[in-house]
Design a protein around this motif. Structure first.
Motif, short mmCIF file in Angstrom:
data_model
loop_
_atom_site.label_atom_id
_atom_site.label_comp_id
_atom_site.label_asym_id
_atom_site.label_seq_id
_atom_site.Cartn_x
_atom_site.Cartn_y
_atom_site.Cartn_z
N TYR A 1 0.81 -1.23 0.00
CA TYR A 1 0.00 0.00 0.00
C TYR A 1 0.84 1.28 0.00
O TYR A 1 0.53 2.24 -0.68
CB TYR A 1 -0.95 -0.01 1.21
N ASP B 1 -10.30 1.31 11.82
CA ASP B 1 -10.17 0.62 10.53
C ASP B 1 -10.68 -0.80 10.67
O ASP B 1 -10.64 -1.38 11.75
CB ASP B 1 -8.71 0.62 10.04
N GLU C 1 -9.23 9.71 12.72
CA GLU C 1 -9.31 9.36 11.30
C GLU C 1 -10.15 8.10 11.12
O GLU C 1 -9.84 7.04 11.67
CB GLU C 1 -7.93 9.14 10.67
C1 LIG Z 1 -7.91 3.65 0.49
S1 LIG Z 1 -7.54 3.11 2.10
C2 LIG Z 1 -7.28 4.65 2.91
C3 LIG Z 1 -6.40 4.55 4.12
C4 LIG Z 1 -5.94 5.89 4.66
N1 LIG Z 1 -7.07 6.68 5.11
C5 LIG Z 1 -5.15 6.67 3.61
O1 LIG Z 1 -5.57 7.75 3.23
O2 LIG Z 1 -4.12 6.16 3.16
C6 LIG Z 1 -9.13 2.64 2.72
C7 LIG Z 1 -9.12 2.10 4.13
O3 LIG Z 1 -10.48 1.99 4.54
C8 LIG Z 1 -10.62 0.84 5.35
N2 LIG Z 1 -12.06 0.51 5.36
C9 LIG Z 1 -12.85 0.22 4.30
N3 LIG Z 1 -14.13 0.05 4.70
C10 LIG Z 1 -14.14 0.23 6.05
C11 LIG Z 1 -15.13 0.18 7.04
N4 LIG Z 1 -16.42 -0.06 6.74
N5 LIG Z 1 -14.80 0.44 8.32
C12 LIG Z 1 -13.50 0.69 8.66
N6 LIG Z 1 -12.50 0.75 7.75
C13 LIG Z 1 -12.81 0.51 6.47
C14 LIG Z 1 -9.72 -0.17 4.68
O4 LIG Z 1 -9.38 -1.23 5.53
C15 LIG Z 1 -8.52 0.71 4.29
O5 LIG Z 1 -7.55 0.73 5.31
#
Ligand SMILES: C[S@@+](CC[C@H](N)C(=O)[O-])C[C@H]1O[C@@H](n2cnc3c(N)ncnc32)[C@H](O)[C@@H]1O
Length: 242
Positions: A18, A67, A44
């Motif tokens: 990632y 998360d 966050e």
């Molecule tokens: C595109 S990544 C973004 C991570 C971070 N915010 C960044 O900007 O790099 C999306 C994140 O959302 C989390 N995620 C997706 N759906 C979720 C949910 N319903 N509840 C908690 N986390 C979630 C995923 O596990 C992932 O870590």
């Protein structure tokens, strides 16, 4: 996408790579959020590997996280300062943390990972319950305006073409459900890798209504973290408060 579960998009394989390519907006995002946090604390939603949360913490703001993916959070924990952050494993629609925050934010289109309007509204309502009276809720989510350019509600884009590998972005749009089924497909001599993701998108005006349902109103809207004037065609950074 039949049998899709959101956790499939952020398992071990994705977590491992990632942070290999940064998005490039980190400094601007952190500066924007630091100003709104006014000393914090901040939360966050979907904190991932801490791409934004950790540099914000380094500026002296306490940032907690939520998360759903243990694999992503494990990466966060391995970074400097990551072991000191309070991160709850759970669904960010629930905002499953105690207390209130001066700043709550969800970036990188991740609000759209909640796959129904009901879940997105629930998220706004739970955020409102955890926001101080003077607090801000920041949502960064791309405009769906690029849909106008799709042919037959789908596209295949060549993201990279190298001698030994190609990467394609394959997307199908369902206008009735306001959803995309998408997969990043990597093809190389080591085989084929699929990274599926489903998103339920919303136009900015729908986000504003979700805010109003939760007792929040739009305070600022920009095309990006540098406060570029809002055009409705690119990235959208929205700031809500009471
Ligand atoms: C595109 S990544 C973004 C991570 C971070 N915010 C960044 O900007 O790099 C999306 C994140 O959302 C989390 N995620 C997706 N759906 C979720 C949910 N319903 N509840 C908690 N986390 C979630 C995923 O596990 C992932 O870590």
């Amino acid at each position: 996408m039949k049998d899709y579960e959101p956790i499939m998009s952020f398992g071990e394989d994705v977590a491992k790579t990632y942070d290999d390519e940064q998005r490039g907006d980190e400094d601007a995002a952190v500066a924007f959020l630091e100003k709104l946090a006014r000393g914090g604390p901040a939360l966050e939603l979907a904190v991932g590997t801490g791409r934004i949360a950790l540099p914000l913490t380094a500026r002296g703001i306490r940032v907690d996280g939520v998360d759903i993916s243990p694999a992503m959070v494990e990466r966060l924990r391995a970074k400097a300062g990551g072991d000191r952050m309070s991160v709850t494993i759970g669904d960010f629609a629930d905002v499953p943390v105690p207390g209130t925050y001066r700043l709550i934010y969800v970036v990188f289109n991740t609000l759209f990972n909640l796959l129904t309007q009901e879940e997105q509204v629930r998220c706004f309502e739970n955020v409102a319950a955890h926001l101080t009276d003077d607090g801000s809720f920041v949502v960064e989510a791309g405009s769906p305006a690029f849909l106008y350019g799709l042919r037959d509600d789908q596209h295949v884009d060549a993201e990279s073409v190298e001698v030994d590998a190609v990467r394609l972005d394959v997307l199908r749009h369902d206008p009735a459900k306001q959803m995309f089924d998408e997969s990043h497909v990597s093809i190389s001599s080591t085989g084929v890798r699929l990274n599926p993701i489903v998103q339920r998108y919303a136009w900015p005006a729908e986000l504003d209504l979700m805010g109003r349902i939760a007792g929040l109103r739009l305070k600022e809207r920009w095309d990006g973290w540098e406060r570029e004037p809002f055009t409705g065609r690119g990235n959208v950074v929205s700031v809500y408060g009471r």
